[in-house]
Design a protein around this motif. Structure first.
Motif, short mmCIF file in Angstrom:
data_model
loop_
_atom_site.label_atom_id
_atom_site.label_comp_id
_atom_site.label_asym_id
_atom_site.label_seq_id
_atom_site.Cartn_x
_atom_site.Cartn_y
_atom_site.Cartn_z
N SER A 66 -33.95 -5.10 -48.98
CA SER A 66 -33.03 -5.83 -48.11
C SER A 66 -33.70 -6.36 -46.85
O SER A 66 -33.21 -7.30 -46.23
CB SER A 66 -31.86 -4.93 -47.72
N TRP A 67 -34.84 -5.77 -46.45
CA TRP A 67 -35.46 -6.16 -45.19
C TRP A 67 -35.91 -7.61 -45.19
O TRP A 67 -35.85 -8.31 -44.17
CB TRP A 67 -36.62 -5.24 -44.84
N PHE A 68 -36.37 -8.14 -46.35
CA PHE A 68 -36.84 -9.52 -46.35
C PHE A 68 -35.75 -10.49 -46.85
O PHE A 68 -36.01 -11.69 -47.00
CB PHE A 68 -38.12 -9.67 -47.19
N LYS A 116 -43.50 -10.29 -42.76
CA LYS A 116 -44.18 -9.08 -42.31
C LYS A 116 -45.58 -8.95 -42.92
O LYS A 116 -46.43 -8.28 -42.38
CB LYS A 116 -43.33 -7.87 -42.69
N VAL A 117 -45.80 -9.57 -44.08
CA VAL A 117 -47.09 -9.39 -44.76
C VAL A 117 -47.86 -10.70 -44.87
O VAL A 117 -48.76 -10.83 -45.68
CB VAL A 117 -46.88 -8.78 -46.18
N SER A 129 -36.33 -6.43 -38.68
CA SER A 129 -37.18 -6.86 -39.79
C SER A 129 -36.52 -8.04 -40.48
O SER A 129 -35.31 -8.26 -40.35
CB SER A 129 -37.40 -5.72 -40.79
N GLY A 130 -37.31 -8.81 -41.20
CA GLY A 130 -36.78 -9.97 -41.88
C GLY A 130 -37.79 -11.10 -41.90
O GLY A 130 -38.92 -10.94 -41.43
N ILE A 131 -37.38 -12.23 -42.43
CA ILE A 131 -38.22 -13.42 -42.47
C ILE A 131 -37.76 -14.36 -41.37
O ILE A 131 -36.56 -14.58 -41.19
CB ILE A 131 -38.12 -14.12 -43.83
#
Length: 457
Positions: free
Chosen positions: A374-376, A259-260, A244-246
Motif C-alpha cells: 500500500s505504501w507505493f 523510495k527506490v 511514504s508513497g510516490i
C-alpha cells in the motif's frame, strides 16, 4: 462564570502559599481543593479552560492532586486545538505530533509524551525561516505565520552562467534575509532542495551532494544557528500527511519520485507552458510575455477526463491579464495539459505521465521493500503544473486502465493539498513540531565541509 473563576483562582493562590509555608516546616499536607472540594474533576477541567496555559501549568506545584488534575490530556487537547485553530488544521498537528515526531525518536520513552508535554515543547519551538526553492520561483516566509511572506526568483537566476554556485547561493540567501528584515543568526532555517539531478547516475548523485553541501556552507558562513535541508518530494508527502508513497513532481523537468529510484519524464512546467504558447501562436493570439502564458495556464487550463469527448464540447473561456487585457481560449484549455499523457502532441518522444508512474510502481513492487504494497499506491502530486484541475482524477483513471486489477486496487492520487505552496507547508509542519529543531537540523559544529570548489551549476 467570571466570579467562579476568580474564587477558584483565589482559592488556589492561597492554597499554593499555604503549601509553600508548610513545606518550610516539613509538614505533609493532604490533597485539597478548598471550597471546591466537592466539585467533580470534569467541572474543574471546564473551569481551567478559561485560564491561560501558563497559569494552568503553575497549578501543578500546589500539590499532587493539582498536578494530577492539570496534566489531564483532555485539558491540553483543548489548548492544542485552540492554538491550532488560529494557525493551521488540527489534522496537520496530529500528523506532525504522531507520525513525524514518533518516527524521529529511537527512544520510545521520548516518543510517548503526554499532551501537556507536547504543548510545552511546541511552545518552546523557536520557529524557523522557510525557503522553498520551487520551480518557476521560490516561496519564503516565517513558520509561525499562516502563509508565505513573499516570492522570489530561484537561486539559479542570481548571477549569470559563469557565476559559481557558492556565489549564487550567497546572493540568494542574503536577498531573502534582507527582504524579511531578519538576521541570519536569529532563527534556524528550513530549505527545500529543488528536485533536480535526481537520476540514479553517479554524476547526478555527486551533483546532489555538492548542492546540499554548498547550501550548508553558505548558511553556516552567514552564522545561521541550524539548517534543515530536505528535498521537495519529502515535503510534498508531509503536506499531504503521508510518510511514504510516490511523488509526481511536475516542475521544470517532470520527475516521478519513489523510495527506490526515479523515473524521469521529459515533460514539466516549461514544456506545458511552451506548448500553450505554440497553440496560441497558431491562432495568432498576441501576447507580450511568458508571464501572460503562465497566467492563462494557471487560470484557464485543465486536464480533460476524456480527451476525445472534450473535443466536441464548448470549452471557451476568458481571463483578464493585468496590463494586457482579456484573452479567450477554447480547445487550448485542455489540449495544453493533454501532453502530460500524450507527449507526441507536442512532438516530444517520451513516455506519458501515467506510463512513468505505472513503471515506477512496477519497480517498487519488484524491490519488495515490505510485504505491504500500500505504501507505493499513494501517489502525491506536487509542483505548480500539478495544480491543473482534473489532473489527479485523470491520472488515477489512466492508472486503473493501464495496470492489472491486483496492482491498481487501492491506488489513490492526491492533488497538491496547498497548491504550488505544498512543499512550503510541508516544511511548516516540521518547523512547528515539538521535535524541532532536534534531529531535523544540522548545527555548524556538526558540519564537516569538504574543500570548497568553484564549480559551475
Amino acid at each position: 462564570m467570571a466570579t467562579l473563576v476568580r474564587k477558584f483562582w483565589e482559592s488556589v493562590s492561597s492554597r499554593s502559599k499555604a503549601t509553600s509555608e508548610s513545606s518550610d516546616r516539613r509538614v505533609v499536607v493532604q490533597s485539597w481543593t478548598g471550597a471546591f472540594n466537592n466539585v467533580p474533576s470534569d467541572v474543574f477541567i471546564l473551569i481551567l479552560q478559561f485560564l491561560e496555559p501558563k497559569e494552568v501549568a503553575k497549578l501543578s506545584i500546589v500539590c499532587k492532586y493539582w498536578r494530577y488534575l492539570v496534566s489531564d490530556d483532555r485539558l491540553w487537547l483543548y489548548f492544542l486545538q485552540k492554538e491550532q485553530s488560529e494557525h493551521a488544521s488540527w489534522d496537520s498537528l496530529v500528523f506532525a505530533e504522531t507520525h513525524l515526531r514518533i518516527a524521529s525518536f529511537n527512544d520510545q520513552m521520548m516518543a510517548q509524551l503526554s499532551f501537556m508535554q507536547i504543548f510545552a515543547r511546541r511552545a518552546k519551538v523557536p520557529g524557523a525561516i522557510i525557503i522553498d526553492g520551487g520551480s518557476g520561483y521560490c516561496k519564503y516566509g516565517w513558520s509561525k505565520y499562516n502563509d508565505i511572506t513573499g516570492k522570489s526568483a530561484t537561486f539559479l537566476e542570481f548571477g549569470n552562467i559563469e557565476t559559481p554556485i557558492f556565489s549564487r547561493l550567497t546572493h540568494f540567501f542574503a536577498t531573502i534575509y534582507s527582504r524579511m528584515h531578519v538576521k541570519p543568526s536569529a532563527q534556524p532555517i528550513v530549505v527545500s532542495l529543488p528536485i533536480c539531478h535526481y537520476d540514479d547516475t553517479e554524476s547526478a548523485k555527486a551533483s546532489r551532494r555538492q548542492l546540499k553541501e554548498t547550501i550548508y556552507s553558505v548558511l553556516f558562513d552567514m552564522n545561521v544557528p541550524a539548517v534543515c535541508a530536505i528535498n521537495q518530494a519529502i515535503l510534498a508527502l508531509y503536506a499531504a500527511r503521508q510518510t511514504s508513497g510516490i511523488v509526481v513532481n511536475v516542475v521544470l523537468h517532470g520527475k516521478v519520485m519513489r523510495k527506490v529510484g526515479v523515473e524521469v519524464v521529459g515533460l514539466g512546467a516549461l514544456k506545458v507552458t511552451g506548448f500553450l504558447r505554440e497553440l496560441m501562436q497558431r491562432r495568432n493570439i498576441n501576447f507580450e510575455s511568458l508571464y501572460t502564458i503562465r497566467s492563462l495556464k494557471e487560470n484557464l487550463c485543465y486536464v480533460a477526463s476524456d480527451y476525445e469527448a472534450e473535443l466536441y464540447k464548448d470549452t471557451q473561456g476568458s481571463y483578464h491579464v493585468a496590463s494586457e487585457g482579456w484573452f479567450t481560449l477554447s480547445k487550448e484549455r485542455f489540449q495544453t495539459g493533454e501532453i502530460l499523457f500524450n507527449p507526441r502532441m507536442a512532438g516530444i518522444i517520451t513516455m506519458g505521465l501515467h506510463q512513468a508512474v505505472a513503471l515506477c510502481m512496477d519497480h517498487c513492487q519488484s524491490a519488495a521493500i515490505t510485504a505491504d504494497e500500500s505504501w507505493f499506491k499513494t501517489v502525491v502530486l506536487a509542483g505548480g503544473t500539478a495544480c491543473l484541475p482534473g489532473l489527479a482524477e485523470r491520472l488515477e483513471k489512466e492508472l486503473h486502465g493501464l495496470l492489472s486489477p491486483s496492482m491498481s486496487n487501492g491506488i489513490r492520487v492526491v492533488p497538491p493539498p496547498y497548491g504550488e505552496k505544498s512543499a512550503w507547508f510541508g516544511a511548516k509542519l516540521i518547523s512547528n513540531s515539538s521535535s524541532f529543531p532536534g534531529h531535523w537540523c544540522m548545527k555548524k559544529k556538526q558540519f564537516r565541509p569538504k574543500v570548497r570548489r568553484n564549480l559551475m551549476w
